[in-house]
Design an enzyme around this catalytic site. Structure first.
Site, PDB file in Angstrom:
ATOM      1  N   HIS A   1      29.262  51.265  13.544  1.00 22.62           N
ATOM      2  CA  HIS A   1      29.626  49.914  13.076  1.00 22.62           C
ATOM      3  C   HIS A   1      28.379  49.032  12.987  1.00 22.62           C
ATOM      4  O   HIS A   1      27.347  49.339  13.580  1.00 22.62           O
ATOM      5  CB  HIS A   1      30.624  49.255  14.040  1.00 22.62           C
ATOM      6  CG  HIS A   1      32.018  49.785  13.896  1.00 22.62           C
ATOM      7  ND1 HIS A   1      32.451  50.903  14.567  1.00 22.62           N
ATOM      8  CD2 HIS A   1      33.064  49.355  13.135  1.00 22.62           C
ATOM      9  CE1 HIS A   1      33.719  51.137  14.239  1.00 22.62           C
ATOM     10  NE2 HIS A   1      34.111  50.217  13.365  1.00 22.62           N
TER      11      HIS A   1
ATOM     12  N   LYS B   1      29.125  43.842  16.101  1.00 26.91           N
ATOM     13  CA  LYS B   1      30.354  44.217  16.813  1.00 26.91           C
ATOM     14  C   LYS B   1      30.188  44.008  18.322  1.00 26.91           C
ATOM     15  O   LYS B   1      29.202  44.446  18.909  1.00 26.91           O
ATOM     16  CB  LYS B   1      30.704  45.676  16.497  1.00 26.91           C
ATOM     17  CG  LYS B   1      32.038  46.102  17.067  1.00 26.91           C
ATOM     18  CD  LYS B   1      32.571  47.337  16.385  1.00 26.91           C
ATOM     19  CE  LYS B   1      33.883  47.808  16.997  1.00 26.91           C
ATOM     20  NZ  LYS B   1      34.970  46.822  16.911  1.00 26.91           N
TER      21      LYS B   1
HETATM   22  N1  LIG Z   1      42.158  46.331  13.389  1.00 29.72           N
HETATM   23  C1  LIG Z   1      41.353  46.367  12.325  1.00 29.72           C
HETATM   24  O1  LIG Z   1      41.689  46.915  11.257  1.00 29.72           O
HETATM   25  C2  LIG Z   1      40.025  45.689  12.425  1.00 29.72           C
HETATM   26  C3  LIG Z   1      39.689  45.059  13.577  1.00 29.72           C
HETATM   27  N2  LIG Z   1      38.533  44.319  13.665  1.00 29.72           N
HETATM   28  C4  LIG Z   1      38.358  43.560  14.887  1.00 29.72           C
HETATM   29  O2  LIG Z   1      38.630  42.196  14.589  1.00 29.72           O
HETATM   30  C5  LIG Z   1      37.851  41.345  15.426  1.00 29.72           C
HETATM   31  C6  LIG Z   1      37.096  40.334  14.558  1.00 29.72           C
HETATM   32  O3  LIG Z   1      36.175  41.006  13.754  1.00 29.72           O
HETATM   33  P1  LIG Z   1      35.187  40.202  12.779  1.00 29.72           P
HETATM   34  O4  LIG Z   1      35.950  39.261  11.920  1.00 29.72           O
HETATM   35  O5  LIG Z   1      34.318  41.224  12.167  1.00 29.72           O
HETATM   36  O6  LIG Z   1      34.346  39.357  13.860  1.00 29.72           O
HETATM   37  P2  LIG Z   1      33.620  37.950  13.656  1.00 29.72           P
HETATM   38  O7  LIG Z   1      32.701  37.799  14.813  1.00 29.72           O
HETATM   39  O8  LIG Z   1      33.069  37.858  12.277  1.00 29.72           O
HETATM   40  O9  LIG Z   1      34.816  36.888  13.783  1.00 29.72           O
HETATM   41  C7  LIG Z   1      35.418  36.516  14.984  1.00 29.72           C
HETATM   42  C8  LIG Z   1      35.714  35.038  14.901  1.00 29.72           C
HETATM   43  O10 LIG Z   1      36.494  34.617  16.014  1.00 29.72           O
HETATM   44  C9  LIG Z   1      36.057  33.308  16.348  1.00 29.72           C
HETATM   45  N3  LIG Z   1      36.494  32.880  17.660  1.00 29.72           N
HETATM   46  C10 LIG Z   1      35.754  32.677  18.801  1.00 29.72           C
HETATM   47  N4  LIG Z   1      36.574  32.217  19.789  1.00 29.72           N
HETATM   48  C11 LIG Z   1      37.809  32.137  19.255  1.00 29.72           C
HETATM   49  C12 LIG Z   1      39.063  31.713  19.773  1.00 29.72           C
HETATM   50  N5  LIG Z   1      39.227  31.296  21.050  1.00 29.72           N
HETATM   51  N6  LIG Z   1      40.144  31.760  18.952  1.00 29.72           N
HETATM   52  C13 LIG Z   1      40.016  32.183  17.677  1.00 29.72           C
HETATM   53  N7  LIG Z   1      38.841  32.563  17.131  1.00 29.72           N
HETATM   54  C14 LIG Z   1      37.759  32.555  17.915  1.00 29.72           C
HETATM   55  C15 LIG Z   1      34.563  33.387  16.193  1.00 29.72           C
HETATM   56  O11 LIG Z   1      34.030  32.086  16.063  1.00 29.72           O
HETATM   57  P3  LIG Z   1      32.472  31.823  16.480  1.00 29.72           P
HETATM   58  O12 LIG Z   1      31.682  32.705  15.580  1.00 29.72           O
HETATM   59  O13 LIG Z   1      32.335  30.376  16.216  1.00 29.72           O
HETATM   60  O14 LIG Z   1      32.385  32.206  17.917  1.00 29.72           O
HETATM   61  C16 LIG Z   1      34.441  34.196  14.893  1.00 29.72           C
HETATM   62  O15 LIG Z   1      34.463  33.360  13.775  1.00 29.72           O
HETATM   63  C17 LIG Z   1      36.985  42.291  16.260  1.00 29.72           C
HETATM   64  O16 LIG Z   1      37.614  42.502  17.498  1.00 29.72           O
HETATM   65  C18 LIG Z   1      36.970  43.589  15.463  1.00 29.72           C
HETATM   66  O17 LIG Z   1      36.777  44.718  16.253  1.00 29.72           O
HETATM   67  C19 LIG Z   1      37.678  44.233  12.617  1.00 29.72           C
HETATM   68  C20 LIG Z   1      37.941  44.882  11.441  1.00 29.72           C
HETATM   69  C21 LIG Z   1      39.134  45.673  11.263  1.00 29.72           C
HETATM   70  O1  LIG Z   2      34.552  45.425  14.446  1.00 30.15           O
HETATM   71  C1  LIG Z   2      34.776  45.961  13.337  1.00 30.15           C
HETATM   72  O2  LIG Z   2      34.145  45.663  12.318  1.00 30.15           O
HETATM   73  C2  LIG Z   2      35.861  46.955  13.257  1.00 30.15           C
HETATM   74  N1  LIG Z   2      36.629  47.102  14.297  1.00 30.15           N
HETATM   75  C3  LIG Z   2      37.765  47.940  14.403  1.00 30.15           C
HETATM   76  C4  LIG Z   2      37.627  48.896  15.556  1.00 30.15           C
HETATM   77  O3  LIG Z   2      37.098  48.488  16.619  1.00 30.15           O
HETATM   78  O4  LIG Z   2      38.065  50.029  15.449  1.00 30.15           O
HETATM   79  C5  LIG Z   2      38.177  48.569  13.107  1.00 30.15           C
HETATM   80  C6  LIG Z   2      37.090  48.810  12.103  1.00 30.15           C
HETATM   81  O5  LIG Z   2      36.481  50.040  12.361  1.00 30.15           O
HETATM   82  C7  LIG Z   2      36.093  47.687  11.996  1.00 30.15           C
END
Ligand SMILES: NC(=O)C1=CN([C@@H]2O[C@H](COP(=O)(O)OP(=O)(O)OC[C@H]3O[C@@H](n4cnc5c(N)ncnc54)[C@H](OP(=O)(O)O)[C@@H]3O)[C@@H](O)[C@H]2O)C=CC1
Ligand SMILES: O=C(O)C1=N[C@H](C(=O)O)C[C@H](O)C1
Length: 237
Positions: free
Chosen positions: A133, A137
């Site tokens: 990744h 992450k």
């Molecule tokens: N299940 C799936 O298919 C997938 C899962 N994921 C997961 O999704 C999550 C997010 O990924 P991604 O978007 O890439 O990460 P990012 O870091 O881009 O986004 C996370 C966001 O959450 C914000 N945040 C911080 N504190 C809070 C809070 N208390 N409430 C709500 N939001 C908050 C952050 O703000 P700030 O930057 O200001 O701190 C940031 O904007 C990860 O856990 C990742 O592993 C990702 C892709 C696919």
């Molecule tokens: O953090 C990410 O970007 C992603 N997180 C998920 C995971 O932890 O499996 C899904 C995807 O691979 C992207």
């Protein structure tokens, strides 16, 4: 549908674009403590949480208290999963978590289970998982890699757990690599002295994750209970 985005980072923004294209309205974008927002006045049909591991539990359970169904893709918080599902039932709410929402990975999960079933008696093969990744992450190993390991453990009585970067004989090693801009690549391999069997899923962007999450929210809208992506895709598998 009126959708609340709990987490408005890379995934929140990708989900926003797809949700709007599918005719939905984004009524809330949360990037900090959820208590700063008034959920009741917005008539939210579903919340989609892609935030950070330490915020997910509070986001999810607060939404339940306001009778808002929750789709959660945030990884790295699963120690609290049982508490969340119990609370969901107590609050008569709806919850769907998936470590990976993409259709391709959900097909890959089914392949992984079938392959694990076939390999369970073949002791000459050593199984391992690799995930790659992007460098932003926060958690390791990925939620998807943990799901893959759990599926193998469920099929193979000789495997009792997983470990990051190394493993005892009865465990599956998961190797986590971080490389700039990689959306998510997962490989399960079985290696013997004479050959290697490998299955791999490589995401080319975040679009598949985001589309799957929106489809899951559309599916969950008027339901009660705890679900998985397999329920959403039940007609396929
Ligand atoms: N299940 C799936 O298919 C997938 C899962 N994921 C997961 O999704 C999550 C997010 O990924 P991604 O978007 O890439 O990460 P990012 O870091 O881009 O986004 C996370 C966001 O959450 C914000 N945040 C911080 N504190 C809070 C809070 N208390 N409430 C709500 N939001 C908050 C952050 O703000 P700030 O930057 O200001 O701190 C940031 O904007 C990860 O856990 C990742 O592993 C990702 C892709 C696919
Ligand atoms: O953090 C990410 O970007 C992603 N997180 C998920 C995971 O932890 O499996 C899904 C995807 O691979 C992207």
């Amino acid at each position: 549908m009126k959708i609340a985005l709990l987490g408005y980072g890379k995934m929140g923004k990708a989900i926003e674009e797809i949700a709007i294209n599918r005719g939905h309205e984004i009524v809330l974008r949360v990037s900090e403590d959820i208590e700063a927002y008034n959920l009741d006045e917005l008539e939210i049909d579903a919340a989609i949480d892609f935030s950070i591991p330490k915020a997910a539990y509070k986001n999810i359970t607060t939404a339940f208290k306001h009778k808002v169904p929750v789709v959660c893709g945030t990884t790295g918080w699963l120690d609290d999963y049982e508490k969340v599902t119990k609370l969901c039932k107590e609050e008569d709410s709806a919850f769907l978590y998936a470590s990976n929402f993409s259709l391709g990975v959900n097909v890959f999960f089914e392949l992984n289970k079938k392959l694990a079933h076939m390999m369970k008696g073949l002791d000459d093969y050593a199984v391992e998982i690799e995930e790659i990744h992007h460098t932003e992450k926060l958690d390791a190993p990925s939620g998807t890699a943990i799901s893959l390991a759990q599926q193998i453990i469920a099929e193979n009585p000789n495997k009792n757990g997983w470990q990051l970067d190394h493993a005892d004989k009865d465990e599956i090693p998961i190797y986590a690599k971080r490389i700039k801009d990689v959306p998510g690549t997962h490989t399960v391999s079985y290696e013997s002295k004479i050959d290697t069997i490998e299955i791999m899923h490589m995401a080319k962007s975040r679009q598949g994750f985001a589309l799957g999450a929106v489809i899951a929210a559309e599916w969950l809208k008027d339901k009660k209970g705890v679900f998985t992506m397999r329920d959403v895709l039940s007609s396929l598998f």
